[in-house]
Write a protein that holds these residues in place. Structure first.
Motif, PDB file in Angstrom:
ATOM      1  N   GLY A 235      -1.387  -7.142  13.582  1.00 45.06           N
ATOM      2  CA  GLY A 235      -0.087  -6.590  13.247  1.00 45.06           C
ATOM      3  C   GLY A 235      -0.001  -6.189  11.789  1.00 45.06           C
ATOM      4  N   PHE A 236       1.209  -5.914  11.346  1.00 42.82           N
ATOM      5  CA  PHE A 236       1.397  -5.486   9.965  1.00 42.82           C
ATOM      6  C   PHE A 236       2.805  -5.817   9.494  1.00 42.82           C
ATOM      7  CE2 PHE A 236       2.678  -1.841  12.570  1.00 42.82           C
ATOM      8  CZ  PHE A 236       3.920  -1.521  12.035  1.00 42.82           C
ATOM      9  N   LEU A 237       2.947  -5.904   8.162  1.00 43.73           N
ATOM     10  CA  LEU A 237       4.240  -5.989   7.493  1.00 43.73           C
ATOM     11  C   LEU A 237       4.207  -4.978   6.360  1.00 43.73           C
ATOM     12  CD1 LEU A 237       6.999  -7.254   6.890  1.00 43.73           C
ATOM     13  CD2 LEU A 237       5.806  -8.963   5.472  1.00 43.73           C
ATOM     14  N   ARG A 238       5.134  -4.024   6.382  1.00 47.43           N
ATOM     15  CA  ARG A 238       5.201  -2.994   5.357  1.00 47.43           C
ATOM     16  C   ARG A 238       6.631  -2.889   4.847  1.00 47.43           C
ATOM     17  NH1 ARG A 238       1.837   0.956   9.345  1.00 47.43           N
ATOM     18  NH2 ARG A 238      -0.181  -0.083   9.090  1.00 47.43           N
ATOM     19  N   ALA A 239       6.754  -2.757   3.545  1.00 50.50           N
ATOM     20  CA  ALA A 239       8.073  -2.649   2.933  1.00 50.50           C
ATOM     21  C   ALA A 239       7.981  -1.767   1.703  1.00 50.50           C
ATOM     22  CB  ALA A 239       8.614  -4.030   2.548  1.00 50.50           C
TER      23      ALA A 239
END
Length: 346
Positions: A235-239
């Motif tokens: 998965g990923f977390l982008r901000a």
């Protein structure tokens, strides 16, 4: 000295196509209206010619359809998207001259490449469809990687030039779109690659001047941009967060995306977007000094048939005046939109 590659390998051709069907409830939003339409499409063909190992010429033609959006009246069916010459020097510095994608944030150089995106398009509060945020610059871009063999690696970009983009008036009695010219642009971006695989942090800044137009008075603009990208196998977390300072106001925006691979071929994505206008000094004097420009909460799923073919479906709940009709910031409309798309690359 390095030998040039065989002639057959000097020319490479790539491309992508994303075809969507979409509808919006209540108000028009980037060409989406109440009745579902299949007139949503991104496509491009890119040709790359390696004249020598250090000299490359690249041209990319693109095609975009945004339903009944007035944005499409400002472009042809086929457009010259990128066209530049790149020289790579012995120290690893790369210099590009021509029409080049602006090194800005996570998605600007991928904003239409559907197979590389978790949703149909990147968050519009930072990557608008042709207005205020330019995908390309006519000028020069210099890039270099520092500490390439170290756990903490720095990727640096600097650019100068100008571009044409769009501006729209959504707070007057009549909705209008017009072309504006940005000149004397200077900017840069730094990416810090961490020892953790797939985790990087970026900062960027730029300034430029708008020519006076009917939609936008002559003004200087400054922008600060911060990015966080953690992309792993599961998965990923982008901000990203943005501050733009105009002569007439300050614009804050940001988003968070969370993706989880719930099955080997299935990716689920949650997305939150927020933007706000503050210190407002334009309009007819009746606008509030601060108001929400756009708020969006979305969910989506992607089924990957292969690394080059995927099917996406998503739904968004929105509120604000980033519309294609007049909008009152004192009572911004609420609406929803849904889009399904098939995307492929070669």
């Amino acid at each position: 000295p390095s030998r040039p590659p065989p002639p057959a390998s000097r020319l490479t051709v790539h491309g992508y196509l994303t075809q969507g069907i979409a509808a919006s409830t209540g108000v028009p939003f980037y060409g989406m209206e109440r009745h579902p339409s299949t007139d949503f499409r991104y496509a491009a063909v890119q040709a790359r010619w390696a004249a020598t190992p250090r000299d490359v010429f690249l041209v990319q033609l693109n095609h975009r359809r945004l339903g009944r959006s007035p944005i499409t009246t400002f472009e042809s069916d086929v457009n010259l998207n990128w066209a530049f010459y790149q020289r790579t020097f012995a120290d690893g510095t790369a210099l590009k001259v021509g029409r080049i994608a602006v090194p800005r944030g996570i998605y600007n150089e991928l904003r239409s490449v559907g197979i590389a995106l978790p949703t149909y398009r990147p968050p519009v509060v930072l990557y608008d469809e042709g207005a205020y945020f330019s995908e390309t610059i006519d000028g020069v871009v210099a890039s270099r990687t520092f500490l390439a063999d170290r756990p903490w690696r720095i990727e640096a970009h600097a650019y100068a030039g100008g571009w044409r983009s769009l501006a729209y008036d959504t707070w007057s009695e009549t909705y209008t779109v017009s072309r504006v010219q940005a000149e004397h642009a200077l900017g840069g971006q730094l990416w810090l690659e961490t020892p953790i695989e797939g985790v990087r942090v970026g900062v960027a800044a730029q300034r430029f001047a708008y020519d006076s137009s009917a939609a936008l008075p002559a003004t200087r603009m400054r922008e600060w941009h911060a990015s966080f990208d953690a992309t792993r196998e599961r998965g990923f977390l982008r901000a990203e967060a943005l501050l733009q300072e105009y002569r007439t106001d300050r614009f804050y925006s940001g988003y968070v995306q969370l993706g989880a691979r719930v099955a080997p071929r299935l990716l689920a994505t949650l997305e939150v977007q927020r933007s706000r206008d503050t210190d407002v000094q334009y309009g007819d004097g009746t606008l509030p000094r601060s108001f929400d420009w756009h708020r969006s909460d979305g969910i989506g799923v992607t089924w990957s048939f292969s690394p080059t073919l995927a099917l996406k479906a998503e739904h968004h709940w929105d509120r604000g005046i980033q519309l294609e009709q007049p909008g009152d910031p004192r009572d911004p409309p609420r609406f929803r939109y849904a889009i399904a798309s098939l995307t492929a690359s070669f």
